[in-house]
Design a protein around this motif. Structure first.
Motif, PDB file in Angstrom:
ATOM      1  N   UNK A   1      46.818  49.030   0.503  1.00  0.00           N
ATOM      2  CA  UNK A   1      47.013  50.481   0.448  1.00  0.00           C
ATOM      3  C   UNK A   1      48.190  50.935   1.311  1.00  0.00           C
ATOM      4  N   UNK A   2      48.382  50.264   2.462  1.00  0.00           N
ATOM      5  CA  UNK A   2      49.502  50.619   3.333  1.00  0.00           C
ATOM      6  C   UNK A   2      50.837  50.406   2.614  1.00  0.00           C
ATOM      7  N   UNK A   3      50.976  49.242   1.947  1.00  0.00           N
ATOM      8  CA  UNK A   3      52.209  48.947   1.232  1.00  0.00           C
ATOM      9  C   UNK A   3      52.462  49.928   0.111  1.00  0.00           C
ATOM     10  N   UNK A   4      51.391  50.341  -0.561  1.00  0.00           N
ATOM     11  CA  UNK A   4      51.524  51.302  -1.662  1.00  0.00           C
ATOM     12  C   UNK A   4      52.024  52.644  -1.158  1.00  0.00           C
ATOM     13  N   UNK A   5      51.486  53.107  -0.019  1.00  0.00           N
ATOM     14  CA  UNK A   5      51.920  54.387   0.529  1.00  0.00           C
ATOM     15  C   UNK A   5      53.357  54.301   1.040  1.00  0.00           C
ATOM     16  N   UNK A   6      53.688  53.200   1.699  1.00  0.00           N
ATOM     17  CA  UNK A   6      55.052  53.022   2.204  1.00  0.00           C
ATOM     18  C   UNK A   6      56.051  52.994   1.049  1.00  0.00           C
ATOM     19  N   UNK A   7      55.649  52.350  -0.035  1.00  0.00           N
ATOM     20  CA  UNK A   7      56.512  52.274  -1.210  1.00  0.00           C
ATOM     21  C   UNK A   7      56.795  53.666  -1.773  1.00  0.00           C
ATOM     22  N   UNK A   8      55.783  54.510  -1.826  1.00  0.00           N
ATOM     23  CA  UNK A   8      55.969  55.867  -2.346  1.00  0.00           C
ATOM     24  C   UNK A   8      56.856  56.696  -1.432  1.00  0.00           C
ATOM     25  N   UNK A   9      56.703  56.522  -0.123  1.00  0.00           N
ATOM     26  CA  UNK A   9      57.550  57.252   0.820  1.00  0.00           C
ATOM     27  C   UNK A   9      59.015  56.859   0.647  1.00  0.00           C
ATOM     28  N   UNK A  10      59.259  55.574   0.414  1.00  0.00           N
ATOM     29  CA  UNK A  10      60.639  55.122   0.186  1.00  0.00           C
ATOM     30  C   UNK A  10      61.163  55.651  -1.142  1.00  0.00           C
ATOM     31  N   UNK A  11      60.303  55.636  -2.167  1.00  0.00           N
ATOM     32  CA  UNK A  11      60.737  56.066  -3.499  1.00  0.00           C
ATOM     33  C   UNK A  11      61.098  57.540  -3.552  1.00  0.00           C
ATOM     34  N   UNK A  12      60.387  58.364  -2.804  1.00  0.00           N
ATOM     35  CA  UNK A  12      60.675  59.795  -2.869  1.00  0.00           C
ATOM     36  C   UNK A  12      62.061  60.096  -2.290  1.00  0.00           C
ATOM     37  N   UNK A  13      62.549  59.213  -1.420  1.00  0.00           N
ATOM     38  CA  UNK A  13      63.913  59.365  -0.889  1.00  0.00           C
ATOM     39  C   UNK A  13      64.929  58.794  -1.875  1.00  0.00           C
ATOM     40  N   UNK A  14      64.752  57.514  -2.228  1.00  0.00           N
ATOM     41  CA  UNK A  14      65.756  56.819  -3.036  1.00  0.00           C
ATOM     42  C   UNK A  14      65.828  57.324  -4.471  1.00  0.00           C
TER      43      UNK A  14
END
Length: 257
Positions: free
Chosen positions: A75-88
């Motif tokens: 779940x941590x990786x999934x949330x981190x991935x979304x945080x990165x995606x909203x920027x990139x």
């Protein structure tokens, strides 16, 4: 090794953040024409931002691949991935649209009377991307395919626009310098991100051609079209992706974004 997927995700975020720096700090200079001074933006840094979005997309692909390979999904990786995606794939495309709109207004005689409110629609892209990522992270229907347009697809599409303006394949550049076309593209992309439309995942779950023919068709189109269409290949593949998703009507059942 345990943190490798997260490191790759942070590589995605790093590329997106660097792309924003390139976009916002594109050098400007004053040019005079017929006694009127104009502010001209050097577009080269925006092209580098496009390349960084592609690199961010590569990191985004690899982090999930490595996480599945090493069985480190969390779940941590999934949330981190979304945080990165909203920027990139959210904020960066919004900034690219901001530059495109600004360039389009620079061609108008009343450019100095244009308010920043006219450029604000560009920020709808990151807003809808954030909404999509927050909503669909909790959506249990997306175990096999997507519902709504994935944010990386939107990011890669918009990243191709400055390069299309630069190289002007098939004289498409004027279309991306037209205000109403730009506003329309923004609205369409925002709708696609949150629409209840099943969209294909490009991951191959089986070797069955009957299940994977839309994915194979897109790959062939991208490879075959690149030499002829150049950067216009990206919007062509994007449109075909939407059409094939509608035709194939993929079953929904969480692949992610």
């Amino acid at each position: 090794m345990k943190q490798l997927p997260n490191i790759l995700t942070l590589g995605n975020l790093f590329c997106g953040s660097l792309a924003i720096i390139f976009i916002l700090h594109a050098p400007q200079y004053i040019a005079e024409f017929n006694g009127v001074e104009y502010t001209i933006t050097n577009p080269e840094p925006v092209y580098w931002a496009s390349a960084l979005v592609v690199l961010a997309g590569l990191f985004d692909f690899l982090d999930g691949l490595v996480a599945r390979w090493l069985k480190l999904q969390s779940p941590f990786g999934k949330e981190l991935d979304s945080l990165a995606d909203v920027i990139s794939f959210g904020l960066v495309p919004g900034m690219i649209f901001f530059r495109l709109l600004r360039s389009a207004y620079m061609r108008m005689p009343d450019v100095f009377d244009v308010s920043y409110i006219n450029l604000a629609p560009a920020l709808l892209i990151p807003c809808f991307a954030a909404y999509r990522l927050a909503k669909f992270n909790l959506d249990t229907r997306q175990s096999e395919n997507f519902i709504g347009m994935p944010t990386p697809a939107v990011g890669l599409l918009v990243a191709s626009f400055p390069l299309i303006v630069l190289y002007n394949p098939f004289n498409l550049a004027p279309m991306l310098q037209n205000l109403w076309i730009l506003y329309t593209i923004i609205l369409v992309l925002c709708y696609l991100m949150v629409a209840e439309i099943p969209m294909l995942s490009l991951k191959f779950k089986t070797l069955s051609m009957s299940e994977n023919w839309p994915r194979v068709a897109l790959i062939i189109l991208a490879i075959a079209g690149a030499p002829l269409l150049r950067f216009a290949t990206v919007p062509v593949v994007f449109v075909c992706y939407v059409l094939l998703s509608v035709i194939a009507r993929p079953a929904t059942g969480n692949t992610g974004k």
